[in-house]
Scaffold this motif. Structure first.
Motif, PDB file in Angstrom:
ATOM      1  N   ILE A   1      17.109  -4.132 -21.472  1.00 13.54           N
ATOM      2  CA  ILE A   1      16.451  -2.978 -22.085  1.00 13.54           C
ATOM      3  C   ILE A   1      15.516  -2.419 -21.013  1.00 13.54           C
ATOM      4  CG2 ILE A   1      15.065  -2.163 -24.014  1.00 13.54           C
ATOM      5  CD1 ILE A   1      17.690  -3.556 -24.834  1.00 13.54           C
ATOM      6  N   LEU A   2      15.655  -1.131 -20.752  1.00 15.12           N
ATOM      7  CA  LEU A   2      14.836  -0.480 -19.729  1.00 15.12           C
ATOM      8  C   LEU A   2      13.728   0.335 -20.381  1.00 15.12           C
ATOM      9  CD1 LEU A   2      14.519   0.481 -16.684  1.00 15.12           C
ATOM     10  CD2 LEU A   2      15.931   2.436 -17.344  1.00 15.12           C
ATOM     11  N   ILE A   3      12.513   0.164 -19.882  1.00 14.97           N
ATOM     12  CA  ILE A   3      11.402   1.037 -20.270  1.00 14.97           C
ATOM     13  C   ILE A   3      10.905   1.676 -18.988  1.00 14.97           C
ATOM     14  CG2 ILE A   3       9.109   1.175 -21.325  1.00 14.97           C
ATOM     15  CD1 ILE A   3      11.167   0.196 -23.311  1.00 14.97           C
ATOM     16  N   SER A   4      11.004   2.990 -18.909  1.00 12.36           N
ATOM     17  CA  SER A   4      10.562   3.681 -17.706  1.00 12.36           C
ATOM     18  C   SER A   4       9.465   4.661 -18.062  1.00 12.36           C
ATOM     19  CB  SER A   4      11.749   4.427 -17.082  1.00 12.36           C
ATOM     20  OG  SER A   4      11.331   5.123 -15.920  1.00 12.36           O
TER      21      SER A   4
ATOM     22  N   PHE B   1      10.681  -3.140 -17.056  1.00 15.67           N
ATOM     23  CA  PHE B   1       9.727  -2.027 -17.114  1.00 15.67           C
ATOM     24  C   PHE B   1       9.582  -1.436 -15.720  1.00 15.67           C
ATOM     25  CE2 PHE B   1       7.918  -2.633 -21.344  1.00 15.67           C
ATOM     26  CZ  PHE B   1       8.380  -3.898 -21.650  1.00 15.67           C
ATOM     27  N   VAL B   2       9.692  -0.110 -15.626  1.00 10.31           N
ATOM     28  CA  VAL B   2       9.403   0.510 -14.337  1.00 10.31           C
ATOM     29  C   VAL B   2       8.357   1.599 -14.503  1.00 10.31           C
ATOM     30  CG1 VAL B   2      11.589  -0.082 -13.226  1.00 10.31           C
ATOM     31  CG2 VAL B   2      11.402   2.051 -14.506  1.00 10.31           C
ATOM     32  N   PHE B   3       7.439   1.596 -13.536  1.00  7.42           N
ATOM     33  CA  PHE B   3       6.342   2.568 -13.485  1.00  7.42           C
ATOM     34  C   PHE B   3       6.558   3.352 -12.199  1.00  7.42           C
ATOM     35  CE2 PHE B   3       5.070  -1.209 -15.757  1.00  7.42           C
ATOM     36  CZ  PHE B   3       4.375  -0.740 -16.868  1.00  7.42           C
TER      37      PHE B   3
ATOM     38  N   PHE C   1      14.409   3.653 -22.483  1.00  6.03           N
ATOM     39  CA  PHE C   1      13.518   4.644 -23.074  1.00  6.03           C
ATOM     40  C   PHE C   1      12.550   5.134 -22.019  1.00  6.03           C
ATOM     41  CE2 PHE C   1      14.948   1.526 -26.071  1.00  6.03           C
ATOM     42  CZ  PHE C   1      15.463   2.312 -27.101  1.00  6.03           C
ATOM     43  N   VAL C   2      12.430   6.429 -21.892  1.00  4.80           N
ATOM     44  CA  VAL C   2      11.432   7.010 -20.999  1.00  4.80           C
ATOM     45  C   VAL C   2      10.215   7.348 -21.848  1.00  4.80           C
ATOM     46  CG1 VAL C   2      10.871   8.968 -19.525  1.00  4.80           C
ATOM     47  CG2 VAL C   2      13.137   7.909 -19.384  1.00  4.80           C
ATOM     48  N   LEU C   3       9.094   6.732 -21.537  1.00  6.14           N
ATOM     49  CA  LEU C   3       7.875   6.965 -22.317  1.00  6.14           C
ATOM     50  C   LEU C   3       7.042   8.040 -21.647  1.00  6.14           C
ATOM     51  CD1 LEU C   3       6.698   3.340 -23.171  1.00  6.14           C
ATOM     52  CD2 LEU C   3       8.589   4.689 -24.104  1.00  6.14           C
TER      53      LEU C   3
END
Lengths: 433, 433, 433
Positions: free
Chosen positions: A178-181, A220-222, A248-250
């Motif tokens: 699961i990617l959170i970017s 997670f990528v910042f 998901f792009v937050l």
């Protein structure tokens, strides 16, 4: 209850983190990004800070020079100062070339950016890929600048250096990811996008605390927006295409006015379904087509990249009046806003961790009555809402509908679906296969 | 004309049968069900009455004890009687344990069921799977009960016995089966569900009379709701999964206010399409999603069972005010209501018996004019509605659209589609393959 | 600019051609059709005139006798003349048998056709497949006919002959064909369907001038409606089924009130998509289902024929008040109307010739800024509409969406999509595969 306390603790932390991060002047490269990433590293030690050198080719783009800034202002011959960077870092055109020159007000004019239709707001303006110098003022501030000679002073540097981004991986039993970017390149703007940064960080903490041995791998990528996402993708594209289940792009997840779903390019990936379900039962939910995109879903969903990623905002970028102005400050952020975004995401995590494929363990309806899951007396008004919810969820536990489908089909909030699945599993009603 | 006379004869019979069956006190087991099934056996001799012993495991359920009742009432010390079973069998809680005891009004209170918001109606209340005793009164009747001592008397028995259901098979040339299921376990309630019982019985008579050698096998089952359907399914599941083409649960098909389609679990099975077509052109048609289900479609469509079955009502159960009260009596039933339900079903049977796959026998439009199926003079207003209907039906006779599709696509009542197909076949315009 | 000049030249020609063709009395067979086809042959020398003999079987139909007419009128004993063919060829029932007889007004009555609800309009009436003689008058003209004896005179012939149609093939590098079919059998009616005839002819000229070596093969057919289309199909069906990519039936394309798309039988063929795209951004667009069909899409889409063909009109036949009356004359036609229809079709041709499958040549978003395709300064209001259009088009250049899809998804007029594709190809942004 444990989960509820955890969410409260994290909500407090999000508010506190956003306050600490707000003053930093960030851009797509430079110290501001590194300071921000180091702060996030203190919160989650697994975070790794990557660097990509200026001049590196990433897909169709080239990593630009590194930008740093010490100070900037406009000074009138009378000594009056305007657009002081020390007061608000939005006053300098982001990525501005250095300048130290004397010129007339008229000569200064083309270097001043305002928002005439929001005359008391300082705009946020950038010029990353074309060298310019400039200042941003409110229209009222500009109007107050007298005629005469001015000094324009920007103590910035543009030199070969590096672009940085943070990567925080929580490894799971499966390679499925699961990617959170989220992006960390805007200066003192609270909702856009420190909110995304602190919500992502809190979500990582939630997963580590609640799932010590998770099934999925969470990544997670910042990144600095656009160029950072492209740099990250260009290094990881093959692996990501193989393993990402949903991403998901937050962006702008800190106010409490609405929930926005920016659909993936085709609007039908697992992330779209998961987010749709996570917003079932919430107020002021709006889905935007990919035509309305604006953040890094642009890169993750680009043709050939085609990752199953969608965008998630509270009030969507470009749609709220404070967007890209100095009004996007800490006053715009609320604990409820951040917590609402976080719980939408935790409900998605909970669903993934429960498992997507579930089948009821009996043929026909289970006899819920003998398990105290159904009223034993049947009269005209006895089919209460929660029993109806239970039987509706059971009806779609056919091994083909995942918790997101079930939430959407039955109109049940995703969190309630997962809670009900837990109950059914406790009663032996979920097949073990 | 023959068909029209047959439908009229059957409509008269339905009204008469419903009157005869109304007084019987039925429940999910016991003499009432057997009496009802024997009556239906007199109408269609092929009907077989099956029995399943108390204690038998059927899927997740166990066949309960057999319930029978002779009499019941509440008697005040003054001699005044209330809730007399002999006046209305709804007065006793269905499946009530026996009781014969003296107690104060206040002690009696928890054993009395009313409908406060319909104060002049006696409710229908059941307690099958938890032992209780009780009485049902209108709120007004209850209010009229004076203080003092009462005798509560229920002369019922709950003993090991059997559960019964009826099965009526009309064998066809093919193994493909059409299932009609309806329930026969409610006491003196006319629409819910003696209407279903008599419409199913009339449909069987229609098929036998009109199709002495049918293509499809028609299987009618008359079961106690839920437990009966589960018992039937548990004995026949493998066979049913192999052979059922479409099935319909008939429930509350006797009033004339509307038509209701309760969709199958996924809403897209052949039965859904057939029923949708059968209701084209009728008034006050409403489709309900499976989330609104309530009768034995719950069992037939349960995960793993997954039969292509939907529910059919006139006014849908739970939606009409008389539902589960003593107002659901013979006054609620109309000949038009029953006949409307019957003709919807006969149009489906007629379509199945005509054959689902039909192809026009020529390429391009057939020259209808030389067959007297089209006006030979063409002027601005000559394309009459029935000619337009004919050419529209022909347009979809491509071997891929069945009569249900054609009815839905062209907006033509299913009966008219089948009639037109008969005409086209007579003119050699339906391909023989 | 070259294209714009070409379209203007062709628009002038269309108006002029329609004026020249208007006076001819056409029917489904006879000199009128041949004269019309010869005129079109002068415009595009590749046009071949085919003939099919009377009595030839074509699918379910038989080619009828050839009809020709010299003169017709009704003459009152007073010498007053009515329904003079020489004044308006609509006055004679199209395909009327010859007659020369004397009779009373009452005997004449059944041979006179009027439109009582449009009392000043002469109707267009035909009787092709049943022998009749008759006249068409406005209701007012009929009312003015005095009592007394009349001579009914129709100098027509019905004899074995031939049916004719024109076929104009512009060969392309591929066998894939685009079909344009229109009908040329109506007498002096301008919109229905000389408009279709001249637009098809102009489209052929456009293709030849703009694409000297086209990719697709373009096949134009000018047929008598129904029987001509059937004759053409019966000779070419196998070849057409193999090679037609998309086809369009042009009918009533000369007024400027609206755009109408008559969908193919299933509504989802490539022609439907192409026409939908070609009408994006235009005003008063309406899609009609195949149930509303009326021209030769009836034949091209018939079961078993199943060509990917839809119908295209400006105001749809039967929907505009002048339809099939003498008010469908040159006054109804406008240069804008014809040009609007032509440009919709040329945008489709341009899309086919550009190529349907296109993929962006880079991963992630291309850096448009360095190609001067994107603003380098980013402020709150900088994402201009045309840049948004550009990035939206790029987003769907994944090799799976053709220009029609992209037009529909992004809401961009098809012409603008193709123009943008040309720009992107010039910048090397379209992959060469």
């Amino acid at each position: 209850v444990a989960t509820s306390a955890l969410l409260n603790k994290l909500s407090d932390a999000m508010l506190s983190n956003i306050k600490n991060l707000f003053p930093i002047c960030r851009s797509i490269t430079g110290e501001g990004v590194r300071d921000t990433l180091r702060y996030l590293q203190d919160l989650n030690r697994e975070l790794v800070i990557h660097d990509v050198s200026s001049g590196t080719q990433v897909f169709d783009w080239t990593i630009p020079e590194e930008w740093n800034i010490e100070n900037a202002f406009i000074e009138h011959e009378s000594g009056a100062k305007f657009a002081e960077f020390s007061i608000n870092n939005l006053h300098v055109l982001n990525y501005s070339s250095p300048i130290d020159t004397f010129l007339d007000r008229a000569e200064l004019e083309p270097h001043i950016y305002t928002l005439p239709d929001q005359p008391d707001r300082i705009p946020y303006v950038t010029s990353y890929y074309s060298k310019r110098w400039g200042f941003c003022l409110s229209q009222n501030q500009k109007n107050a600048m007298p005629a005469g000679r001015y000094r324009a002073f920007i103590d910035s540097t543009l030199k070969p250096g590096e672009l940085n981004y943070g990567e925080l991986i929580i490894p799971g039993k499966s390679k499925a990811k699961i990617l959170i970017s989220t992006y960390c390149c805007h200066p003192s703007l609270a909702n856009d996008n420190l909110s995304g940064v602190v919500v992502a960080s809190a979500l990582a903490s939630y997963i580590k605390e609640k799932y010590p041995d998770p099934t999925y791998t969470y990544c997670f990528v910042f990144v600095p927006e656009t160029i950072g996402a492209i740099a990250y993708l260009s290094k990881n594209i093959d692996h990501l295409k193989k393993h990402i289940s949903a991403g998901f792009v937050l962006s702008c997840v800190g106010d409490d006015r609405s929930y926005s779903h920016v659909q993936s390019r085709l609007g039908n990936c697992l992330a779209d379904k998961a987010l749709t379900a996570a917003l079932v039962g919430r107020e002021n939910v709006k889905a935007y087509s990919f035509l309305e995109r604006g953040s890094d879903e642009r890169q993750y969903c680009a043709p050939g990249v085609d990752l199953p990623v969608c965008g998630f905002c509270r009030s969507k970028y470009t749609e709220y009046p404070e967007y890209h102005t100095d009004a996007d400050n800490l006053d715009l952020i609320s604990r409820d806003g951040l917590k609402g975004a976080l719980t939408a995401l935790t409900s998605i995590v909970d669903a993934f961790e429960f498992g997507l494929k579930n089948r009821i363990s009996v043929l026909g309806e289970p006899q819920l009555g003998r398990r105290n899951l159904y009223p034993t007396l049947s009269n005209k008004n006895s089919l209460l809402t929660d029993v109806r919810m239970r039987t509706n969820i059971i009806a779609y536990l056919d091994g083909k509908h995942d918790p997101f489908d079930i939430s959407i089909i039955t109109g049940t909030p995703l969190g309630s679906v997962v809670q009900e699945l837990v109950t059914l599993r406790e009663h032996g009603l979920i097949a073990a296969d």
